[in-house]
Design an enzyme around this catalytic site. Sequence first.
Site, PDB file in Angstrom:
ATOM      1  N   ARG A 388     -24.149  13.430 -74.826  1.00  0.00           N
ATOM      2  CA  ARG A 388     -25.394  12.691 -75.000  1.00  0.00           C
ATOM      3  C   ARG A 388     -26.364  13.384 -75.962  1.00  0.00           C
ATOM      4  O   ARG A 388     -26.170  14.495 -76.401  1.00  0.00           O
ATOM      5  CB  ARG A 388     -26.084  12.449 -73.655  1.00  0.00           C
ATOM      6  CG  ARG A 388     -25.341  11.524 -72.713  1.00  0.00           C
ATOM      7  CD  ARG A 388     -26.221  11.133 -71.530  1.00  0.00           C
ATOM      8  NE  ARG A 388     -25.489  10.262 -70.613  1.00  0.00           N
ATOM      9  CZ  ARG A 388     -25.996   9.801 -69.483  1.00  0.00           C
ATOM     10  NH1 ARG A 388     -27.221  10.136 -69.132  1.00  0.00           N
ATOM     11  NH2 ARG A 388     -25.270   9.020 -68.703  1.00  0.00           N
ATOM     12  N   ASN A 424     -18.735  13.215 -75.128  1.00  0.00           N
ATOM     13  CA  ASN A 424     -18.923  12.197 -74.101  1.00  0.00           C
ATOM     14  C   ASN A 424     -20.229  11.454 -74.375  1.00  0.00           C
ATOM     15  O   ASN A 424     -21.285  12.078 -74.515  1.00  0.00           O
ATOM     16  CB  ASN A 424     -18.988  12.829 -72.709  1.00  0.00           C
ATOM     17  CG  ASN A 424     -19.295  11.808 -71.625  1.00  0.00           C
ATOM     18  OD1 ASN A 424     -18.458  10.969 -71.313  1.00  0.00           O
ATOM     19  ND2 ASN A 424     -20.497  11.859 -71.057  1.00  0.00           N
ATOM     20  N   GLU A 425     -20.145  10.141 -74.479  1.00  0.00           N
ATOM     21  CA  GLU A 425     -21.322   9.291 -74.654  1.00  0.00           C
ATOM     22  C   GLU A 425     -22.181   9.771 -75.826  1.00  0.00           C
ATOM     23  O   GLU A 425     -23.402   9.878 -75.728  1.00  0.00           O
ATOM     24  CB  GLU A 425     -22.126   9.231 -73.351  1.00  0.00           C
ATOM     25  CG  GLU A 425     -21.334   8.623 -72.217  1.00  0.00           C
ATOM     26  CD  GLU A 425     -22.070   8.584 -70.889  1.00  0.00           C
ATOM     27  OE1 GLU A 425     -23.244   8.991 -70.836  1.00  0.00           O
ATOM     28  OE2 GLU A 425     -21.464   8.129 -69.896  1.00  0.00           O
ATOM     29  N   ASN A 426     -21.512  10.046 -76.950  1.00  0.00           N
ATOM     30  CA  ASN A 426     -22.228  10.525 -78.126  1.00  0.00           C
ATOM     31  C   ASN A 426     -22.969   9.412 -78.859  1.00  0.00           C
ATOM     32  O   ASN A 426     -23.615   9.660 -79.876  1.00  0.00           O
ATOM     33  CB  ASN A 426     -21.260  11.237 -79.075  1.00  0.00           C
ATOM     34  CG  ASN A 426     -20.558  12.386 -78.390  1.00  0.00           C
ATOM     35  OD1 ASN A 426     -19.401  12.270 -78.009  1.00  0.00           O
ATOM     36  ND2 ASN A 426     -21.257  13.493 -78.186  1.00  0.00           N
TER      37      ASN A 426
END
Length: 818
Positions: A388, A424-426
């Site tokens: 994130r 993850n969830e970039n």
Amino acid sequence: MMRKVFSFWLCALLCSCHVLMAQQTIRVNNQWDFLKSDLGGVWEAMRPASEGSPESVPLWQKVTIPHCFNDRDGVDPDVNFYQGPGWYRTNMDIKNPYNNGRTFLHFLGSGQKTNVYVYTQLIGSHTGGYDEWSVDITDAVKNFLQSPEAKRFKGKVPVAIRADNTRDLEMIPSSMSDFNVYGGVYRPLELVYTPALSFDAFHIQATTDAAGNEGSLTFSSSFINAANLKDASLEITLRDPRNQVVKTITQPVALSSGEQQLATLSIKKPVRWSPDQPNLYTVTAKLSSAAGTAEWSGTTGFRHFKFEEHGPFLLNGKRLLLRGTHRHEDHAGVAAAMDDATIRKEMILMKQMGTNFIRLGHYQQHPLVLQLCDSLGILVWEEIPWCRGGLGGPIYKEQARRMLTNMISQHSNHPAVILWGLGNENDWPGDFPEFDKEKIRQFMSELHHLAHQLDSTRLTTIRRCDFCKDIVDVYSPSIWAGWYRGRYTEYKQETLKEIARVNHFFHAEWGADSHQGRYAENPEFFIQQIATGKGADERTGDFALTGGNARASKDGDWSESYAVNLVDWHLKEQETMPMLTGSAYWVFKDFSTPLRPENPVPYVNQKGIVARDLSPKEIYYVFQSYWLTQPMVHIYGHNWPIRWGNAGEEKEVRAYSNCAEAELFVNGKSAGVKKRDSQNFPAAGLRWNVVLQPGQNNIRVVARNGKTTVTDETTWTYQTEKWSKPAKLIVEKENQGNTTLVKVKAVDANGVLCLDAANLITWSVAGNGTLIDDLGTVGGSRKVQLANGQASIRIANNNGKSVVAATADGLTTGLIEL
């Protein structure tokens, strides 16, 4: 049957963990002082303090390592968890047995920035809370012991460690992540003695073809060479899973800097590793020189895997449906500082559920976890914590590169690992004013190529960043059917759509939050509010309990009942998609997070298959019924103490089992035999409509698989009395020696238990007793929502009298004297 399975796995664990030999490793767990704040400088940790003098302030506390300084405040319902520095200090007895040997402090993980001091000298620093690292203290120890200050420490060496988890935008993981970025020396710390020449990193690359006809091993190593020696001799011995010697290689080594290839070895028809038969070979390497002999020992395994285009996944040439979950390093009462026994218990629970795959989210994890995955037979996706927030600058990028390099170097020997996760969830912005998708793509591509350069035998992957899905080898989109978007009945159509969009698909993260102990007779009362045909991806903010479209995560009851339905549907559908590689349920265990203060257990993500203390929820047994091969049966609702309805009304009773048929008995009377059919939802057809009598009911089920029989039994109370809105709280107690279990019930004005009450309860105590709270569990939080109108907490009696209060807005307070 389960006892035999456990014994097999336990034997595997005892036989296959890594061993470091002729290089002495000592865990330095005890005799540590800790201070949860910063110091003016390291001298404040070292200066002498006389009793009663100002120098004795601040006050330190005794702790053992592993230690996390967010062990309690990570789930404290009333405060933000502490993010800042903490100090550790001790006096070490250091006696290196090797002539001119080297002495190291080896960290298995400390968060998130760490400085190491010998007396007042800064010896080394590290940024990153999850990869292993070492600091050479040899010269600093020698210099200190020869200094005038040594006399005061009576031959011991003062060591101080400053661990710091202060928020920093130029550090990964982002503090926007949906998990606590913990602080402390929360994994084991080791004092390591080595000869002047010894192994540093030792790598084994094991490969085989799909048919298993040929096996190849390549050995390489880097060295600690403090004496600058030029030559040594090497002996490598390979033993098979039965501990029989396969081959021994003896050869000279011309030492050079960096990593160098040492030897290669081929074997015919290697015994292959798989989740069902996790066969491990043992490698022992001896390095002999003028400095003495250093020895390294570890394990490896032969397996061949492939993701077919648009599915499925093949292991050793045969299709394997990956049946997975996820793991956070987090536990009730200790946060990240889990001991070895608890880690083993957790991993065995996963295997006993039928798991054959795990995603280690969202960071490199304790080396014991990887060893257990090898031993138990659990395939692994492990990732770096680029999670994130967006993309930072040069310091940020260098940390990501370094952590990817370290993760691959430190864990590439494990046959269980098949995927290296790059992020993850970039696609989730917020840490920086700029959110440039093209720059994120460029850096993702750089990490992808770096991973392949470091390890050509495994694939790269990410979850939820659609604009990077073409960069990595395997992609996992966001599919949260029935929780964050849509209905769970849309799961298959959404999955098939996503499989078609990428060459190699995997489904990481699906599931539902559930408040342990909360059940519902009608858990899908809200379902008509949920729009269909709008996709099933989770979007920024969907975790919030307010705003946005109707969704189960906001409008549902968070009951175990709804989670059971959702999981049951997903698992039955997964059996009907031959192109599906597999999926991983989010998450195996409830864990703490700073983003969810309003949850039924504040600051806890409650999607776990088990609670934060490892006690199973109902969905654990649903997974067993689809994934486990050993016969099992479980009556749904074991912890549902009181069911409700009208007198004479038929109620559904379910049994979750992997057996061919099951027979239900209610109060001793057979309700009939049902045949199992995985596509007969719910409970694969093992469900009965029966009339429960008011009061106590004995429920028993007998499941059969040929001549094998397994049984389960529970007792329910059936309430037919109707209730109005909750009016007051009734508190009861149960003495348990040094502690007292205190229970609260919400009742209406007539004293009838309100079985759908979900009020937020606040516990407090006056007197000698103390609450056993800040555990992040339904029975270990001083603020918690009722489950079916009830809640409980334990009180440490402390040899005195106390009064316990339970309060809730709009209800009469409940009090009880202990």
